[in-house]
Design an enzyme around this catalytic site. Structure first.
Site, PDB file in Angstrom:
ATOM      1  N   ASN A 151      59.714  28.003  39.675  1.00 25.03           N
ATOM      2  CA  ASN A 151      58.613  27.111  39.290  1.00 25.03           C
ATOM      3  C   ASN A 151      59.075  25.685  38.978  1.00 25.03           C
ATOM      4  OD1 ASN A 151      59.884  28.156  36.966  1.00 25.03           O
ATOM      5  ND2 ASN A 151      58.050  27.863  35.726  1.00 25.03           N
ATOM      6  N   GLY A 228      62.467  33.250  33.550  1.00 25.19           N
ATOM      7  CA  GLY A 228      61.544  33.980  34.404  1.00 25.19           C
ATOM      8  C   GLY A 228      60.658  34.912  33.594  1.00 25.19           C
ATOM      9  N   SER A 229      60.200  35.965  34.242  1.00 26.18           N
ATOM     10  CA  SER A 229      59.238  36.861  33.615  1.00 26.18           C
ATOM     11  C   SER A 229      59.884  37.714  32.533  1.00 26.18           C
ATOM     12  CB  SER A 229      58.608  37.782  34.675  1.00 26.18           C
ATOM     13  OG  SER A 229      59.552  38.736  35.119  1.00 26.18           O
ATOM     14  N   THR A 230      59.058  38.128  31.585  1.00 22.94           N
ATOM     15  CA  THR A 230      59.537  38.994  30.509  1.00 22.94           C
ATOM     16  C   THR A 230      59.994  40.335  31.072  1.00 22.94           C
ATOM     17  OG1 THR A 230      58.118  37.915  28.882  1.00 22.94           O
ATOM     18  CG2 THR A 230      58.850  40.148  28.366  1.00 22.94           C
ATOM     19  N   VAL A 232      61.385  41.072  34.041  1.00 20.86           N
ATOM     20  CA  VAL A 232      62.721  40.955  34.630  1.00 20.86           C
ATOM     21  C   VAL A 232      63.745  40.626  33.553  1.00 20.86           C
ATOM     22  CG1 VAL A 232      64.147  39.675  36.275  1.00 20.86           C
ATOM     23  CG2 VAL A 232      61.802  40.298  36.878  1.00 20.86           C
ATOM     24  N   GLY A 233      63.378  39.750  32.620  1.00 25.18           N
ATOM     25  CA  GLY A 233      64.287  39.396  31.541  1.00 25.18           C
ATOM     26  C   GLY A 233      64.679  40.589  30.694  1.00 25.18           C
ATOM     27  N   GLU A 250      64.840  32.810  28.698  1.00 26.41           N
ATOM     28  CA  GLU A 250      63.611  32.063  28.466  1.00 26.41           C
ATOM     29  C   GLU A 250      62.545  32.686  29.338  1.00 26.41           C
ATOM     30  OE1 GLU A 250      60.650  29.736  29.219  1.00 26.41           O
ATOM     31  OE2 GLU A 250      62.108  28.290  29.971  1.00 26.41           O
ATOM     32  N   CYS A 284      56.039  28.300  32.242  1.00 23.43           N
ATOM     33  CA  CYS A 284      56.066  29.225  31.108  1.00 23.43           C
ATOM     34  C   CYS A 284      55.404  28.624  29.880  1.00 23.43           C
ATOM     35  CB  CYS A 284      57.506  29.613  30.788  1.00 23.43           C
ATOM     36  SG  CYS A 284      58.589  28.174  30.536  1.00 23.43           S
TER      37      CYS A 284
END
Length: 482
Positions: A151, A228-230, A232-233, A250, A284
């Protein structure tokens, strides 16, 4: 524009050895920019080994030597500004406004990091043992794995790359498959031209299904930085934790702007439009929920609707465009389904709600609450949910009624009141009489709850990318009881 199809490993541009490929597409028209042969696990291993070897030499460079390379890097980024902006428009679907914002943020973090080599300070701390002193030394962690997002690809990758290098580490980047150039390969080329040692920066473009887990479980890296996304994180954190590796994560956000009854409604509307629709809401920190006091709700909604419906949308190459395409068709479909579900649950579609290709028109949903689909989860698209509340206490409860806690905003003419409200919102960042999308290179950046772990920016980034060692020194000899 140059075509990038190779990996960057140990200072060489080499073809990926996997039999799979990644298609780099323009998200506005789906035209293929380039087809990149993917990196294999073997390529990844070479990259990590190269970074580890180069890091041993790099950490011994003097602060002045490191700084001079950073100054060259800064000059190159300035010289190639138009190229960087054009890549962000073409590859990431950025409008020119967004690309300019991203370019400036990236330049700022590289410039801030240039000061890190002389900020690697230790301490001497008194001891309770007579004749002893405690010395604390700061050292680089070693090799850092950076997973770049799509992004804000150039800035958010540079946000980890620059402080990691400046504090003496080697780096391997795995860029996002949607933006392999701006979140990896272009940064590799710039670092090469700046004069960083061969092997210190490496970029492996590969599918997550092929090298994603191996990127984390490889024995060499000491830390991973991911934006990135929660979902994947969380997986990255789990894999890293099993191997006792550090992370800087993050992740997602479901950010709220609280508009109190004494707010300047016109200013709040202007801020809400920018904070929601910059880069189509694919940030985000984007505003997801507009939590508005009932006394000003109707006025806010009317003015917000008028402003949103005036936003030019379409081709990001057109400098007048303010809302461009989403990154891919499946994102458009996902959000349209969310709009339909929210309406079925009782939300009202005030404007928008349809797409032209990969461009989703700026959309407003009213009569929303935290249980409706697109207010419950992070949208990551150009849809605003307006939630009416009866007072300050309810506004705070609504803002906190999410597992996320990244950024936010409070609008009120009483700044001190705004600060007191902000203190009660569980979030890593929040802004009074401003929107939620803020990032300053020298200030702590990060979230609470499921929005992440750790902080970027300034001394907080320096802490994250280094480790400390306690060396106790006896001046003379110590007597022991046995």
């Amino acid at each position: 524009m140059k075509t990038y199809t190779n990996q960057y490993i140990n200072g060489e541009w080499v073809k990926g050895s996997s039999d799979k490929t990644i298609e780099n597409k323009n998200p506005y028209n789906d035209e293929v920019i380039a087809t990149i042969p993917s990196a294999s696990a073997g390529d990844l291993d070479k990259a990590y080994k190269a970074a580890a070897q180069a890091q041993q030499q790099w950490k011994e460079k003097t602060p002045a030597e490191k700084r001079d390379i950073f100054l060259k890097w800064i000059d190159l980024v300035k010289e190639r500004k138009e190229e960087i902006v054009e890549w962000l428009i073409t590859e990431a679907g950025s409008t020119r406004v967004k690309a300019e914002v991203e370019y400036s943020a990236a330049l700022d973090i590289i410039t801030e990091s240039a000061s890190f080599p002389t900020r690697m300070k230790g301490e001497i701390i008194p001891s309770n043992t007579p004749g002893k002193e405690n010395r604390v030394y700061r050292d680089p962690k070693g090799v850092i794995g950076v997973i770049g997002p799509w992004n804000f690809p150039f800035h958010l990758t540079a946000r980890s790359l620059a402080p990691a290098l400046a504090s003496g580490n080697g780096v391997v980047i795995k860029p996002a498959s949607h933006t392999p150039v701006t979140s990896g390969l272009l940064l590799a080329e710039l670092s090469e031209e700046a004069g960083f040692p061969k092997g210190l920066v490496n970029v492996v473009v590969g599918r997550g299904s092929e090298i994603g887990d191996e990127f984390i479980t490889h024995p060499i890296p000491e830390m991973f930085s991911f934006t990135g996304s929660t979902e994947v994180g969380s997986h990255i954190g789990e894999l890293a934790g099993k191997n006792i590796k550090d992370t800087a994560l993050e992740l997602g956000g479901n950010n709220a702007m609280i508009v109190l009854e004494d707010a300047d409604v016109d200013r709040a509307v202007e801020a809400a439009v920018f904070g929601k629709y910059l880069h189509q809401g694919q940030i985000c920190m984007s505003l997801n929920r507009l939590v508005v006091h009932e006394d000003v709700h109707d006025e806010f909604v009317q003015k917000f609707k008028e402003k949103v419906e005036s936003l030019p949308y379409g081709d990001p190459q057109d400098e007048k465009t303010m809302v461009g395409p989403l990154i891919a068709k499946d994102e458009v479909d996902r959000i349209l389904e969310g709009i339909d579900q929210s309406v079925q649950e009782g939300g009202k579609l005030l404007t928008g709600g349809k797409a032209e290709g990969n461009v989703l028109l700026p959309t407003i949903l009213t009569d929303m609450d935290n249980e409706k689909a697109l207010a419950k989860e992070e949208v990551f698209g150009p849809v605003a949910s307006v939630i009416k509340v009866s007072g300050e206490k309810e506004a705070i409860e609504v803002a906190n009624g999410t597992p996320y806690g990244l950024s936010g905003s409070v609008f009120t003419k009483d700044v001190n009141r705004g600060v007191e409200v902000a203190k009660q919102v569980k979030t890593g960042m929040i802004h009074i009489n401003d929107q939620s999308v803020n990032d300053e290179a020298h200030v702590a950046f990060g979230g609470e709850k499921q929005s992440g772990i750790g902080r970027f920016g300034g001394e907080w980034a320096l802490d994250k990318f280094t480790t400390v060692k306690w060396i106790g020194v006896m001046n003379g000899y110590r007597e022991f009881p046995f």
